[in-house]
Design a protein around this motif. Structure first.
Motif, mmCIF file in Angstrom:
data_model
loop_
_atom_site.group_PDB
_atom_site.id
_atom_site.type_symbol
_atom_site.label_atom_id
_atom_site.label_comp_id
_atom_site.label_asym_id
_atom_site.label_seq_id
_atom_site.Cartn_x
_atom_site.Cartn_y
_atom_site.Cartn_z
ATOM 1 N N SER A 66 -36.978 13.938 -4.528
ATOM 2 C CA SER A 66 -36.097 12.812 -4.864
ATOM 3 C C SER A 66 -35.023 12.643 -3.788
ATOM 4 O O SER A 66 -34.670 11.520 -3.435
ATOM 5 N N ASP A 67 -34.534 13.765 -3.247
ATOM 6 C CA ASP A 67 -33.528 13.657 -2.182
ATOM 7 C C ASP A 67 -34.110 12.938 -0.968
ATOM 8 O O ASP A 67 -33.488 12.038 -0.399
ATOM 9 N N ALA A 68 -35.307 13.349 -0.558
ATOM 10 C CA ALA A 68 -35.910 12.731 0.627
ATOM 11 C C ALA A 68 -36.130 11.239 0.379
ATOM 12 O O ALA A 68 -35.891 10.416 1.267
ATOM 13 N N VAL A 115 -43.311 18.562 -7.041
ATOM 14 C CA VAL A 115 -42.248 17.629 -7.407
ATOM 15 C C VAL A 115 -40.913 18.337 -7.231
ATOM 16 O O VAL A 115 -40.571 19.250 -7.978
ATOM 17 N N ASP A 116 -40.163 17.904 -6.214
ATOM 18 C CA ASP A 116 -38.885 18.551 -5.889
ATOM 19 C C ASP A 116 -37.733 17.684 -6.382
ATOM 20 O O ASP A 116 -37.237 16.817 -5.661
ATOM 21 N N THR A 117 -37.373 17.891 -7.641
ATOM 22 C CA THR A 117 -36.165 17.277 -8.222
ATOM 23 C C THR A 117 -35.456 18.420 -8.931
ATOM 24 O O THR A 117 -35.904 19.549 -8.864
ATOM 25 N N LYS A 147 -34.791 25.486 -4.367
ATOM 26 C CA LYS A 147 -36.071 24.858 -4.666
ATOM 27 C C LYS A 147 -36.735 24.315 -3.403
ATOM 28 O O LYS A 147 -37.895 24.627 -3.107
ATOM 29 N N SER A 148 -35.982 23.503 -2.648
ATOM 30 C CA SER A 148 -36.577 22.872 -1.462
ATOM 31 C C SER A 148 -36.973 23.937 -0.450
ATOM 32 O O SER A 148 -38.000 23.815 0.235
ATOM 33 N N THR A 149 -36.145 24.988 -0.341
ATOM 34 C CA THR A 149 -36.438 26.061 0.610
ATOM 35 C C THR A 149 -37.734 26.780 0.208
ATOM 36 O O THR A 149 -38.587 27.069 1.049
#
Ligand code: UTP
Ligand code: MG
Length: 490
Positions: free
Chosen positions: A35-37, A75-77, A19-21
């Motif tokens: 959410s990670d960041a 939204v990156d979760t 996802k993040s990539t």
């Protein structure tokens, strides 16, 4: 496929799905709310689960603020929680923005493999639970009312590097896609033994290595001596420590193989050489080789307080060193019992990126060539045709004796020619370099001639079964001399 923009984009998929990539390749950093960041912002790092509640509170604030301004918001979760998804969807509607769900459809095995390759993998049961939820999320998304559900299929082969192939003694030397060869089928490696670098050591080295890469050399080899040897120069001329120097060359953007020709086994304990070589191999993605020999020059040992045992003992050391290096480079950490060499464990990290070729230097017929036949990936002998045929014959005989396929032990030669732009230039160089040797004998010994002359000779070497030529220039001054050899090595 073009997605609506501006828009709310909600990523959905398990850990390691990509996802993040995916987001990083399509959106500006500021547009991605992760959410990670945010765990890293309010907690100790992206995986600080204790900070989840604070991170999600912040995430909701940022999403609301951006959507309120009509800004694209990714939204990156994990996106696997239906209640959260529906709240974001409602916020997008309220802001008048299209709402897109992006579902990463990645094979479970690939997610697991990527997860395992991370420094802080998600625990296996947690990932298993995510995979289960992800398998069902497609149907849910279709029913939730998104303007678009975009599915990203990742059926391409995994890009996570495979585990390094198991190394077996006596395995065929690697022949990767970067196995550069001349039109005559030879690998030509630039051997650098003199360093007329003036006031700029690093700049000179860089320019020579970049020229070697540009000219098409397969690699660059450094001599290993503590004092410059009389065959090459004066004792007060610089001769750098090779592993340090190779480390610098490893930082350049080239495809050159990098190694020693040769390192005397007397200088460093074999395990320490194995460590240096494994590190270089890891740093260069598998471009390291180790040329190693018994050492010969008493003076440099005495000057540096390095013991210099008898020839027999040095050859024993050479044999043991190769076994030790191979044991430490092999996968696993188990004890090694080789009879002559016993190691209580073989814990060696970083692991080499591939099989590191060992080139055994020296033409000693009784022991050195036997060690090459038994333990080496290659031998290295002189290039003059009279002795070359004999050395190859002896090597093959040793291979037969020890039950090794001769094809597994490459023949390499050290070739120290005088190369001129034309005949006149070649002779001017002979005159400059010959010292007290008679010019004709010196010219014959150094095969003085043009690049075309050397090509004829290299064709003959290839016909004799030579695999690699280590080419050293007795009058190497700088990159121009290296570039002038392009027609010989290409
Ligand atoms: P991501 O870090 O993008 O996964 O990729 P993710 O879905 O966002 O995972 P979580 O939810 O934050 O944990 C995971 C690993 O897979 C590699 C990335 O480089 C990363 O190391 N990857 C991703 C690929 O090799 N190829 C791809 O196409 C995508
Ligand atoms: Mg991620």
């Amino acid at each position: 496929m073009r997605l609506p923009d501006p828009a709310l984009v909600v990523l959905v998929g398990p850990s390691g799905a990509g996802k993040s990539t995916w987001a990083a390749g399509r959106y500006r950093t500021e547009e991605v709310v992760s959410s990670d960041a945010l765990r890293g912002v309010v907690g100790s790092g992206p995986h600080d689960l204790d900070a989840s509640a604070d991170a999600f509170a912040l995430l909701e604030t940022v999403v609301a603020a951006r959507l309120g301004r009509g800004l694209t918001t990714v939204v990156d979760t994990l996106g696997l929680d239906a209640d959260r998804r529906l709240a974001w969807l409602a916020a997008a509607r309220a802001a008048g923005l299209p709402a897109v769900a992006v579902r990463m459809h990645t094979p479970d095995a690939l997610c697991r493999q990527r997860n395992a390759a991370r420094d802080r993998p998600v625990p296996a049961p947690v990932l298993a639970a995510q995979l289960k939820r992800a398998a069902l999320v497609g149907t849910a998304l279709d029913l939730e009312g998104w303007d678009l559900v975009h599915v990203v299929d990742t059926d391409e082969a995994p890009r996570v590097p495979e585990e390094a192939p198991r190394r077996v003694e006596g395995h065929t030397p690697r022949r990767g896609p970067d196995d550069r060869r001349s039109s005559q089928g030879l690998r030509v490696v630039l051997q650098v033994s003199r360093f007329p670098w003036g006031e700029d050591p690093a700049g000179w080295l860089r320019s020579v290595a970049l020229a070697a890469d540009e000219a098409g050399f397969a690699g660059l080899a450094l001599m290993d001596h503590l004092i410059q040897i009389p065959q090459v120069g004066r004792a007060w001329e610089p001769i750098p420590e090779p592993w340090v120097t190779l480390g610098m060359l490893a930082g350049l953007d080239t495809r050159l193989d990098l190694g020693t020709l040769v390192t005397p086994v007397t200088f460093r304990p074999a395990g320490v050489v194995a460590k240096a070589a494994a590190t270089l191999d890891a740093l260069t993605g598998g471009r390291c080789f180790v040329g190693i020999g018994a050492g010969w020059w008493a003076r440099e040992h005495a000057a540096y307080a390095v013991p210099f045992p008898s020839a027999r003992e040095r050859l024993d050391l050479l044999e043991d060193a190769i076994r030790t290096m191979r044991a430490l480079w092999a996968s696993g950490t188990k004890a090694y019992a080789g009879g002559r060499v016993d190691l209580p464990e073989t814990t060696g990290y970083p692991r080499p990126a591939g099989r590191i070729p060992v080139v055994v230097g020296g033409g000693g017929e009784r022991r050195t060539l036997r060690i090459a036949a038994e333990l080496g990936d290659a031998c290295n002998v002189a290039s003059d045709p009279e002795t070359l045929d004999r050395k190859i014959e002896v090597l093959r005989a040793h291979c037969r004796d020890v039950g090794r396929d001769p094809a597994e032990v490459a023949v390499t030669v050290l070739d120290l020619p005088v190369v001129g732009r034309d005949r006149a230039d070649a002779w001017a160089r002979v005159e400059r370099l010959r010292g007290r040797s008679p010019a004709a004998a010196f010219a014959r010994r150094t095969h003085a001639g043009t690049v075309a002359d050397q090509r004829d000779r290299y064709g003959a070497l290839a016909d004799r079964g030579v695999d690699t030529v280590f080419l050293g220039l007795g009058d190497l001054a700088g990159p121009e001399d290296v570039l002038a050899l392009a027609d010989l090595v290409g």
